[in-house]
Design a protein around this motif. Structure first.
Motif, PDB file in Angstrom:
ATOM      1  N   ALA A 148       0.864  -1.182   0.000  1.00 49.56           N
ATOM      2  CA  ALA A 148       0.000   0.000   0.000  1.00 49.56           C
ATOM      3  C   ALA A 148       0.893   1.221   0.000  1.00 49.56           C
ATOM      4  O   ALA A 148       1.786   1.354   0.840  1.00 49.56           O
ATOM      5  CB  ALA A 148      -0.891   0.013   1.237  1.00 49.56           C
ATOM      6  N   VAL A 149       0.687   2.098  -0.976  1.00 49.66           N
ATOM      7  CA  VAL A 149       1.471   3.324  -1.097  1.00 49.66           C
ATOM      8  C   VAL A 149       0.533   4.496  -0.847  1.00 49.66           C
ATOM      9  O   VAL A 149      -0.499   4.621  -1.501  1.00 49.66           O
ATOM     10  CB  VAL A 149       2.117   3.438  -2.499  1.00 49.66           C
ATOM     11  N   ILE A 150       0.908   5.348   0.099  1.00 48.43           N
ATOM     12  CA  ILE A 150       0.102   6.518   0.426  1.00 48.43           C
ATOM     13  C   ILE A 150       0.747   7.724  -0.248  1.00 48.43           C
ATOM     14  O   ILE A 150       1.861   8.112   0.090  1.00 48.43           O
ATOM     15  CB  ILE A 150       0.046   6.755   1.957  1.00 48.43           C
ATOM     16  N   GLY A 151       0.050   8.291  -1.208  1.00 51.28           N
ATOM     17  CA  GLY A 151       0.537   9.460  -1.924  1.00 51.28           C
ATOM     18  C   GLY A 151       1.139   9.077  -3.259  1.00 51.28           C
ATOM     19  O   GLY A 151       1.965   8.187  -3.359  1.00 51.28           O
ATOM     20  N   ALA A 152       0.716   9.758  -4.300  1.00 51.40           N
ATOM     21  CA  ALA A 152       1.192   9.485  -5.656  1.00 51.40           C
ATOM     22  C   ALA A 152       2.050  10.629  -6.156  1.00 51.40           C
ATOM     23  O   ALA A 152       1.920  11.092  -7.276  1.00 51.40           O
ATOM     24  CB  ALA A 152       0.018   9.251  -6.595  1.00 51.40           C
ATOM     25  N   GLY A 194       5.973   8.260  -4.236  1.00 47.19           N
ATOM     26  CA  GLY A 194       4.938   7.236  -4.199  1.00 47.19           C
ATOM     27  C   GLY A 194       4.627   6.612  -5.542  1.00 47.19           C
ATOM     28  O   GLY A 194       4.479   5.389  -5.647  1.00 47.19           O
ATOM     29  N   LEU A 195       4.531   7.430  -6.560  1.00 46.73           N
ATOM     30  CA  LEU A 195       4.189   6.915  -7.884  1.00 46.73           C
ATOM     31  C   LEU A 195       5.263   5.963  -8.413  1.00 46.73           C
ATOM     32  O   LEU A 195       4.944   4.851  -8.836  1.00 46.73           O
ATOM     33  CB  LEU A 195       3.931   8.067  -8.856  1.00 46.73           C
ATOM     34  N   PRO A 196       6.542   6.332  -8.376  1.00 53.42           N
ATOM     35  CA  PRO A 196       7.568   5.379  -8.818  1.00 53.42           C
ATOM     36  C   PRO A 196       7.633   4.119  -7.951  1.00 53.42           C
ATOM     37  O   PRO A 196       7.877   3.027  -8.451  1.00 53.42           O
ATOM     38  CB  PRO A 196       8.876   6.162  -8.713  1.00 53.42           C
ATOM     39  N   ALA A 197       7.408   4.274  -6.642  1.00 54.94           N
ATOM     40  CA  ALA A 197       7.424   3.111  -5.755  1.00 54.94           C
ATOM     41  C   ALA A 197       6.305   2.141  -6.119  1.00 54.94           C
ATOM     42  O   ALA A 197       6.522   0.928  -6.188  1.00 54.94           O
ATOM     43  CB  ALA A 197       7.291   3.558  -4.304  1.00 54.94           C
ATOM     44  N   ALA A 198       5.120   2.663  -6.362  1.00 56.41           N
ATOM     45  CA  ALA A 198       3.990   1.821  -6.749  1.00 56.41           C
ATOM     46  C   ALA A 198       4.248   1.156  -8.095  1.00 56.41           C
ATOM     47  O   ALA A 198       3.956  -0.029  -8.282  1.00 56.41           O
ATOM     48  CB  ALA A 198       2.711   2.654  -6.795  1.00 56.41           C
ATOM     49  N   ASN A 224       5.624  -3.666 -11.202  1.00 47.63           N
ATOM     50  CA  ASN A 224       6.479  -4.327 -12.196  1.00 47.63           C
ATOM     51  C   ASN A 224       7.135  -5.585 -11.648  1.00 47.63           C
ATOM     52  O   ASN A 224       7.455  -6.494 -12.407  1.00 47.63           O
ATOM     53  CB  ASN A 224       7.559  -3.369 -12.700  1.00 47.63           C
ATOM     54  N   LEU A 225       7.347  -5.618 -10.344  1.00 50.87           N
ATOM     55  CA  LEU A 225       7.941  -6.789  -9.702  1.00 50.87           C
ATOM     56  C   LEU A 225       6.902  -7.850  -9.351  1.00 50.87           C
ATOM     57  O   LEU A 225       7.225  -8.876  -8.775  1.00 50.87           O
ATOM     58  CB  LEU A 225       8.702  -6.361  -8.441  1.00 50.87           C
TER      59      LEU A 225
END
Length: 41
Positions: free
Chosen positions: A8-12, A16-20, A25-26
């Motif tokens: 769960a990623v809070i904030g895009a 946040g966007l690259p992390a999500a 992708n993984l």
């Protein structure tokens, strides 16, 4: 339902966007939560 998502990623914003994206992708099931525009400031 606690296993519906792997990450769960809070904030895009800048982090946040690259992390999500990388997690997805993984092969992770990702929940991305943003209350404003995607991409941050």
């Amino acid at each position: 339902m606690s296993d519906a998502y792997d990450v769960a990623v809070i904030g895009a914003g800048q982090g946040g966007l690259p992390a999500a994206h990388m997690a997805a992708n993984l092969g992770a099931k990702v929940l991305l939560v943003e209350d404003r525009e995607v991409g941050g400031t």
